[in-house]
Design an enzyme around this catalytic site. Sequence first.
Site, PDB file in Angstrom:
ATOM      1  N   SER A  13     -10.005  24.553 -18.507  1.00 13.88           N
ATOM      2  CA  SER A  13     -11.446  24.429 -18.663  1.00 13.88           C
ATOM      3  C   SER A  13     -11.886  23.007 -19.001  1.00 13.88           C
ATOM      4  CB  SER A  13     -11.934  25.446 -19.692  1.00 13.88           C
ATOM      5  OG  SER A  13     -13.295  25.708 -19.508  1.00 13.88           O
ATOM      6  N   ASP A  24     -10.798  10.553 -11.415  1.00 19.36           N
ATOM      7  CA  ASP A  24     -11.786  10.173 -10.408  1.00 19.36           C
ATOM      8  C   ASP A  24     -12.366   8.787 -10.638  1.00 19.36           C
ATOM      9  OD1 ASP A  24     -11.357  12.626  -9.290  1.00 19.36           O
ATOM     10  OD2 ASP A  24     -13.363  13.413  -9.682  1.00 19.36           O
ATOM     11  N   LYS A  38      -8.518  26.593 -14.671  1.00 18.46           N
ATOM     12  CA  LYS A  38      -9.645  27.444 -15.063  1.00 18.46           C
ATOM     13  C   LYS A  38     -10.925  26.687 -14.807  1.00 18.46           C
ATOM     14  CE  LYS A  38     -11.966  30.729 -17.241  1.00 18.46           C
ATOM     15  NZ  LYS A  38     -13.303  30.529 -16.730  1.00 18.46           N
TER      16      LYS A  38
END
Length: 94
Positions: A13, A24, A38
Amino acid sequence: MPVVALINFGSASASEIVAGALQDHDRGLIVGERSFGKGLVQSVYPVSNQTGLALTTAKYYTPSGRLIQRDYSSLEAYLFDIDEGIRTSLSPRT
């Protein structure tokens, strides 16, 4: 300042969102094993006494658009014994 994030199969999560953002934006190094995957937000609606309907209402993506949610095509690879704290399957996640 260099950033290193340590993750494992139990990482899920929010920690996966942070790790994805670090990757990124080339702001840190992710070390460890593949995370749990998740990336869904679910809302639970009561149906009757002691039952409910879990409805997926959103998905988490990294800033570059990669979906965090794992693939469910082989559920056996994701079995986890909560009491033992170990994966019950030896299959690596692909």
